[in-house]
Scaffold this active site. Structure first.
Site, PDB file in Angstrom:
ATOM      1  N   ASP A  49       0.860  -1.187   0.000  1.00 42.06           N
ATOM      2  CA  ASP A  49       0.000   0.000   0.000  1.00 42.06           C
ATOM      3  C   ASP A  49       0.895   1.234   0.000  1.00 42.06           C
ATOM      4  O   ASP A  49       1.608   1.503   0.964  1.00 42.06           O
ATOM      5  CB  ASP A  49      -0.898  -0.011   1.241  1.00 42.06           C
ATOM      6  CG  ASP A  49      -1.973   1.073   1.200  1.00 42.06           C
ATOM      7  OD1 ASP A  49      -1.787   2.050   0.451  1.00 42.06           O
ATOM      8  OD2 ASP A  49      -2.964   0.940   1.923  1.00 42.06           O
ATOM      9  N   ASP A 100      -2.716   2.557  -6.288  1.00 40.71           N
ATOM     10  CA  ASP A 100      -1.672   2.648  -5.269  1.00 40.71           C
ATOM     11  C   ASP A 100      -1.599   1.404  -4.384  1.00 40.71           C
ATOM     12  O   ASP A 100      -1.125   1.464  -3.251  1.00 40.71           O
ATOM     13  CB  ASP A 100      -1.867   3.892  -4.404  1.00 40.71           C
ATOM     14  CG  ASP A 100      -3.204   3.919  -3.686  1.00 40.71           C
ATOM     15  OD1 ASP A 100      -4.044   3.045  -3.971  1.00 40.71           O
ATOM     16  OD2 ASP A 100      -3.417   4.809  -2.844  1.00 40.71           O
ATOM     17  N   GLU A 101      -2.050   0.271  -4.910  1.00 41.92           N
ATOM     18  CA  GLU A 101      -1.983  -0.985  -4.161  1.00 41.92           C
ATOM     19  C   GLU A 101      -1.590  -2.126  -5.090  1.00 41.92           C
ATOM     20  O   GLU A 101      -1.972  -2.141  -6.264  1.00 41.92           O
ATOM     21  CB  GLU A 101      -3.337  -1.330  -3.545  1.00 41.92           C
ATOM     22  CG  GLU A 101      -3.844  -0.368  -2.506  1.00 41.92           C
ATOM     23  CD  GLU A 101      -5.220  -0.770  -2.025  1.00 41.92           C
ATOM     24  OE1 GLU A 101      -5.329  -1.285  -0.902  1.00 41.92           O
ATOM     25  OE2 GLU A 101      -6.185  -0.582  -2.785  1.00 41.92           O
TER      26      GLU A 101
END
Length: 440
Positions: free
Chosen positions: A16, A111-112
């Site tokens: 993350d 964003d992961e």
């Protein structure tokens, strides 16, 4: 699934990226580093931050804080207009860096990233080395401001939870032998998929803490959720890698695609809203062809701002995240499946004519266009009489030029007033794809 003890192995890593959009801006602009910074979709005070740097978060400024409120808290805050293309490019670079250490099995959002561990990689000490190597690879290959929190767990759901337990730059592991007690201190909202509405529903059923939820047996979890999701969650929270209990697996076939936009003040008129809707359709139709689909339904959503007096008289009104009190209108049209822009534009025009009129509908501030009932190109049945207007070829020609020179290089005149407006918004759950010269 049996609740018997499981080996103390990790099955997944969840990466993350911390304050991703703000961190990218600080990487690109060294003068922003160490300073409160917010990324916005619109500079208006009624707009909301879509990301905040950790320096801003330390002051109480977070994602969804209003721009005006952020300025009051920190008058010197740096506000940056977000760039979908730049963040998409950095997301791709980070994925390449992660792949250097461990294959990426799943990308839930921009964003992961999730990595599935196999063999000896599942041994806790080895998994930790891989996680540390990922952190170093991101720093070395992408930039020193890009930090991530990594969660390690026996299943992907718990790995996601673990990645949120320590920020920024955290590394948390949840082993089967530690479960479920290791998560008993969390809030219900810390569970992926539990938002405000779900939390309220759980509270209404007497579940207000994680300890109360974990005390339920599998049947109790099923009753609380009133679906097989409760069964799955029961197993996942105890470290099992499955728990479907024979339930049907959701289809991975895409059902819809579209775009929406909060209008800038200069576009909050009928003419401005139409120009924006036209551009949104232009982008959606291009994506439709790039992803090799036809569609059979087009849906339009418009939200209209209300004055205080109008809101008092309205039977139904809502409050937008920007603080605007509004009422909405939407309509859906069905048609023979197609994928060319001109045919879809004809449908949009017909739907647009049906929009409501009156004093309460004079201030549109939000427009959304969605294409539904997607059909893969391989399943499309051509019409008996073909394409007499060569609309499909016209769209393909437009695509070739737009992919080479930019997505709005060639377009129909109706979207001209909005050509530079309604840029592709920052992607969260939609994974950006590079189509020609730009991400979409």
């Amino acid at each position: 699934m049996s609740d018997a003890a499981q080996p103390d192995f990790f099955g997944f890593l969840h990466v993350d990226l911390n304050s991703f959009f703000a961190s990218v801006e600080q990487q690109l602009h060294p003068e922003y580093r160490g300073k409160p910074l917010g990324v916005v979709g619109t500079m208006a005070d009624t707009g909301a931050l879509i990301a905040a740097s950790y320096e801003a978060k330390a002051l109480g400024i977070h994602t969804l804080t209003k721009v005006g409120e952020a300025k009051k808290i920190c008058p010197e805050i740096i506000l940056v207009d977000g760039s979908h293309s730049v963040y998409s490019e950095y997301s791709h670079k980070i994925a390449v860096a992660v792949e250097r250490c461990c294959p990426v099995a799943h990308t839930p959002s921009i964003d992961e990233m999730a990595c599935q561990l196999i063999g000896r990689e599942r041994v806790p000490a080895t998994a930790r080395k891989i996680a540390l190597a990922i952190k170093q690879a991101i720093r070395d290959d992408v930039g020193s401001t890009l930090r991530c929190s990594i969660g390690m767990a026996p299943n992907r759901y718990l790995a996601k939870i673990a990645s949120d337990m320590q920020k920024p730059d955290g590394l948390i592991g949840l082993l089967p032998s530690q479960l479920p007690r290791a998560i008993a201190h969390l809030d219900l909202r810390d569970l992926p998929g539990v938002g405000a509405k779900t939390e309220a529903r759980l509270n209404a059923k007497g579940i207000t803490t994680m300890e109360q939820l974990l005390a339920l047996d599998r049947n109790g979890m099923h009753r609380v959720w009133d679906s097989v999701w409760g069964d799955r969650l029961y197993h996942w929270l105890r470290g099992s890698d499955t728990g479907d209990d024979g339930a049907p697996v959701p289809s991975e076939v895409q059902k819809s695609l579209g775009h929406s936009h909060v209008l800038g003040p200069e576009f909050r008129t009928d003419e401005g809203a139409w120009a924006i809707a036209h551009k949104l359709l232009h982008k959606a139709a291009m994506r439709l062809r790039m992803e090799k689909f036809y569609c059979g339904t087009l849906a339009v959503t418009i939200k209209y701002a209300l004055t205080r007096e109008q809101a008092a008289r309205a039977e139904k009104s809502k409050k937008h995240s920007s603080g605007i009190v509004h009422q909405g209108w939407g309509m859906e049209a069905r048609f023979r499946d197609c994928q060319d822009t001109l045919s879809l534009l004809d449908v949009l025009r017909n739907v647009w004519k049906q929009r409501p009129r009156g004093a309460e509908y004079e201030r549109p501030f939000f427009v959304g266009v969605t294409l539904r009932e997607l059909i893969p190109e391989s399943e499309h049945q051509a019409t008996l009489f073909g394409d007499p207007d060569n609309r499909a070829e016209l769209s393909r020609t437009m695509d070739r030029l737009n992919l080479k020179f930019g997505h709005t290089t060639l377009h129909f005149a109706g979207m001209l007033p909005a050509r530079e407006s309604a840029p592709t918004r920052i992607a969260f759950t939609q994974i950006p794809v590079l189509y020609g010269a730009e991400y979409m």
